[in-house]
Design a protein around this motif. Structure first.
Motif, PDB file in Angstrom:
ATOM      1  N   TYR A 139      26.875  21.247  26.464  1.00  0.00           N
ATOM      2  CA  TYR A 139      26.629  20.302  25.366  1.00  0.00           C
ATOM      3  C   TYR A 139      27.862  20.127  24.470  1.00  0.00           C
ATOM      4  CZ  TYR A 139      21.607  20.045  26.259  1.00  0.00           C
ATOM      5  OH  TYR A 139      20.380  19.813  26.809  1.00  0.00           O
ATOM      6  N   LYS A 150      14.872  18.075  18.293  1.00  0.00           N
ATOM      7  CA  LYS A 150      16.183  18.608  18.676  1.00  0.00           C
ATOM      8  C   LYS A 150      16.472  18.276  20.146  1.00  0.00           C
ATOM      9  CE  LYS A 150      18.986  22.804  18.521  1.00  0.00           C
ATOM     10  NZ  LYS A 150      19.004  24.256  18.325  1.00  0.00           N
ATOM     11  N   GLU A 161      14.547  26.281  26.467  1.00  0.00           N
ATOM     12  CA  GLU A 161      15.433  25.364  27.178  1.00  0.00           C
ATOM     13  C   GLU A 161      16.863  25.502  26.653  1.00  0.00           C
ATOM     14  OE1 GLU A 161      14.080  21.516  28.187  1.00  0.00           O
ATOM     15  OE2 GLU A 161      12.014  22.029  27.729  1.00  0.00           O
ATOM     16  N   LEU A 162      17.787  24.974  27.432  1.00  0.00           N
ATOM     17  CA  LEU A 162      19.201  25.233  27.150  1.00  0.00           C
ATOM     18  C   LEU A 162      19.633  24.767  25.758  1.00  0.00           C
ATOM     19  CD1 LEU A 162      21.252  26.622  28.888  1.00  0.00           C
ATOM     20  CD2 LEU A 162      22.038  24.416  29.708  1.00  0.00           C
ATOM     21  N   TYR A 163      19.146  23.593  25.351  1.00  0.00           N
ATOM     22  CA  TYR A 163      19.586  23.065  24.051  1.00  0.00           C
ATOM     23  C   TYR A 163      19.202  23.978  22.898  1.00  0.00           C
ATOM     24  CZ  TYR A 163      14.788  21.579  23.177  1.00  0.00           C
ATOM     25  OH  TYR A 163      13.440  21.571  22.951  1.00  0.00           O
ATOM     26  N   GLU A 164      18.146  24.786  23.124  1.00  0.00           N
ATOM     27  CA  GLU A 164      17.693  25.661  22.050  1.00  0.00           C
ATOM     28  C   GLU A 164      18.691  26.788  21.763  1.00  0.00           C
ATOM     29  OE1 GLU A 164      13.288  26.399  21.974  1.00  0.00           O
ATOM     30  OE2 GLU A 164      13.428  25.258  23.837  1.00  0.00           O
ATOM     31  N   TYR A 165      19.632  26.985  22.671  1.00  0.00           N
ATOM     32  CA  TYR A 165      20.647  28.015  22.460  1.00  0.00           C
ATOM     33  C   TYR A 165      21.866  27.474  21.707  1.00  0.00           C
ATOM     34  CZ  TYR A 165      17.985  30.911  25.618  1.00  0.00           C
ATOM     35  OH  TYR A 165      16.992  31.650  26.170  1.00  0.00           O
ATOM     36  N   ALA A 207      24.982  26.572  27.295  1.00  0.00           N
ATOM     37  CA  ALA A 207      24.650  25.551  26.293  1.00  0.00           C
ATOM     38  C   ALA A 207      25.922  25.077  25.589  1.00  0.00           C
ATOM     39  CB  ALA A 207      23.667  26.115  25.275  1.00  0.00           C
TER      40      ALA A 207
END
Lengths: 426, 178
Positions: free
Chosen positions: B140, B70, A2-6, B136
């Motif tokens: 973010y 996370k 998923e995006l946050y993992e990047y 990302a």
């Protein structure tokens, strides 16, 4: 993945900030635990004292009715039925002129002992090429006409936000004398924005008398919230609309600041295994996807963020010598409490002011808008000043070489109330 | 410190677990809040928000699934930041910045509209790893194209092109959903 993992984890960060954050979080955690315990104990003790006092004063027969009336105003004992008239708009109204299309989406009433108020949410879509003057948008106001009567005046100010040719008005309040609002009658709302006046006819209905509208009121702390749930079609799409009307508790005398405070800290429907967040909101009306909200789902509202515009106050603080302390006697009152400035001291090139705060509600965060040297007063934040904790117990400002005294101004206070509400529509 | 161990600590020794989570993720949460709020908030307000994000982790420690700390923190930090940004700019005329009107702004808006939808995951899987790294950072952390270019050793122009291509791909894959 998923995006946050990047997201990278090696971002720049000051160790002092980490330590401050840890201290702040742990303090908040302790405070929350302590407040919850104290609040419960006070509630239980107050309930007993009141009931016993009542029994002694008025006799046992009258206690049941009296206690029922009283409990509806004690924190934690919310009421679930509203005895007040709850008025809402019968239908959305759109009107237009050469500059803009104006849509009145929402009107709702909030009653007090001596008066009732109508709150309005409107959206103005400016037409091609027309650019309104942002300063003039801010000074807009509204009135209501009904036959030969006029309600509201130039002080019934409009508050809203402008973005990309759309001005969303979420804070227009017009006051009525008690029992003077009528249903099924045509009123004319006249708003003046950007030096242009637009008239919008509208009709109200009584939400309590419409079987398709559900009304639930809950009270917690000094705040009472009425949730009005109904179906509405907007832009050819059907929604479950929930309008949240806030008001101060009549019993404590606390009247919420004008205009309507924000409530969108957390609004969602919850059932055992899902949480439905609103697809959008217009002011304090929240629109949910009707396919996701089921009968019996509970609406939750957590935290209430408010701001109060207070009468602009200036105070002057003489800069003490390094290490010395200067006593202060400054009180800054606002609706929900007051700040008492106790003393000032200089340390490390900074002036520190010690503040004692008194709140009449459970506040988890307060942020007064204070500026120095009468500059930048309208700015929402002022980076010259530092508040050392979330409850504003101390503030600091850098001392300039030329400073023998510093003039501060305060014009508004923002705060978050630690209140949660649950609405069970059955 | 693995997230699984951290979650166990949060559940058995909550305050200790909270400190561990802050050691590992405070900088990331802080940068997410900073990206959205740097123009409208003071440092103290941002710190308040970061501590609220970790308090939310604390309160939800028994509901969070293994390996999702996370994800939880990033999602709460982003949503709280957007929420606060909207509240603060509620009464003001927002100054339009160029990037709001460009693909950067549109891709962010699309992400928000689709963030709770399962189709978003499928749409994102159509992008290559580099595009996802860029998105990302953009969504973010709200890094500028220049900052992303520096961090990923690319040219500004390449970053902008990749963002616009990602936007088009996502729009195509999410049409009918948002």
């Amino acid at each position: 993945m998923e995006l946050y993992e990047y997201l990278p984890e090696n971002l720049e960060f000051d160790e002092n900030t980490l330590n401050e954050l840890k201290a702040l979080t742990v303090n908040k955690l302790k405070r929350t635990k302590r407040k919850n315990t104290v609040k419960r104990l006070i509630t239980i003790a107050a309930s007993f004292v009141l009931v016993i006092a009542l029994m002694w004063a008025v006799g046992f027969e009258n206690v049941a009715a009296a206690a029922q009336r009283l409990f509806s105003f004690i924190p934690g004992f919310g009421i679930t039925e509203s005895e007040e008239n709850i008025y809402i708009l019968k239908e959305t109204v759109t009107t237009e002129n050469e500059k803009a299309k104006v849509t009145l989406y929402h009107a709702s009433s909030v009653g007090y002992f001596d008066a009732e108020s109508l709150y309005f949410h409107l959206v103005i879509n400016y037409k091609d090429g027309y650019e309104p003057n942002s300063q003039k948008l801010m000074s807009g106001h509204g009135k209501i006409y009904y036959k030969d009567k006029v309600y509201g005046n130039e002080y019934s100010n409009i508050r809203g936000s402008y973005y990309n040719s759309v001005y969303q008005i979420t804070g227009l309040r017009v006051d009525f004398p008690h029992n003077e609002i009528m249903v099924d009658e045509e009123y004319i709302l006249e708003i003046t924005v950007d030096e242009t006046t637009v008239s919008i006819p509208f009709v109200l209905q009584d939400a309590n008398r419409n079987e398709n509208i559900e009304v639930v009121t809950q009270t917690s702390g000094s705040i009472s919230v009425t949730a009005v749930k109904y179906r509405e079609i907007l832009e050819q799409e059907e929604y479950i609309a929930v309008d949240l009307q806030l008001k101060g508790d009549n019993n404590t005398g606390y009247k919420l600041p004008d205009p309507l405070p924000y409530v969108n800290t957390g609004v969602y429907f919850e059932s055992e295994n899902k949480k439905v967040v609103p697809k959008k909101n217009i002011g304090s009306t929240y629109y949910f996807d009707p396919r996701q909200v089921l009968e019996g789902d509970i609406l939750k509202l957590s935290g209430i963020y408010c701001f109060e515009n207070i009468e602009e106050t200036s105070f002057t603080v003489k800069v003490p010598e390094e290490g010395e302390r200067e006593k202060l006697k400054v009180e800054i009152p606002f609706n929900l409490g007051k700040f008492i400035l106790k003393e000032a001291y200089a340390s490390g090139g900074k002036l520190f002011i010690v503040v004692e705060s008194e709140f009449y509600a459970d506040i988890i965060h307060v942020n007064p808008r204070i500026t120095r040297d009468a500059k930048d007063i309208v700015s929402p934040m002022n980076r010259d000043l530092n508040f050392t904790d979330s409850n504003f117990n101390e503030m600091s400002v850098n001392i300039k070489e030329t400073d023998s005294e510093i003039i501060f101004n305060i014009n508004s206070v923002h705060y978050t109330m630690n209140e949660t509400f649950e609405f069970n529509f059955n | 410190m693995s997230d699984d161990l951290m979650l166990k600590a949060l559940q058995k020794k909550p305050e200790e677990g909270l400190r561990m989570a802050m050691d590992k993720y405070a900088r990331l949460v802080y940068h997410i809040a900073l990206g959205k709020l740097r123009d409208v908030c003071s440092k103290e307000d941002i710190e308040e928000l970061v501590s609220d994000v970790f308090l939310a982790l604390f309160e939800n420690r028994n509901k969070i699934k293994s390996g999702k700390i996370k994800a939880f923190l990033c999602s709460v930090a982003l949503n709280k930041s957007v929420d606060l940004f909207r509240r603060i700019t509620f009464s003001q005329t927002v100054e339009l910045k160029e990037d709001i009107l460009s693909y950067d702004g549109m891709v962010e808006e699309m992400f928000f509209k689709a963030q709770d939808k399962k189709e978003l995951k499928a749409a994102l899987s159509q992008l290559d790893e580099l595009d996802k790294s860029i998105l990302a950072r953009k969504i973010y952390l709200r890094q500028t194209s220049k900052q992303i270019a520096q961090a990923l050793n690319l040219s500004d122009d390449a970053v902008r092109k990749r963002i616009s291509r990602s936007y088009e791909k996502l729009r195509e894959n999410l049409s009918g959903v948002i």
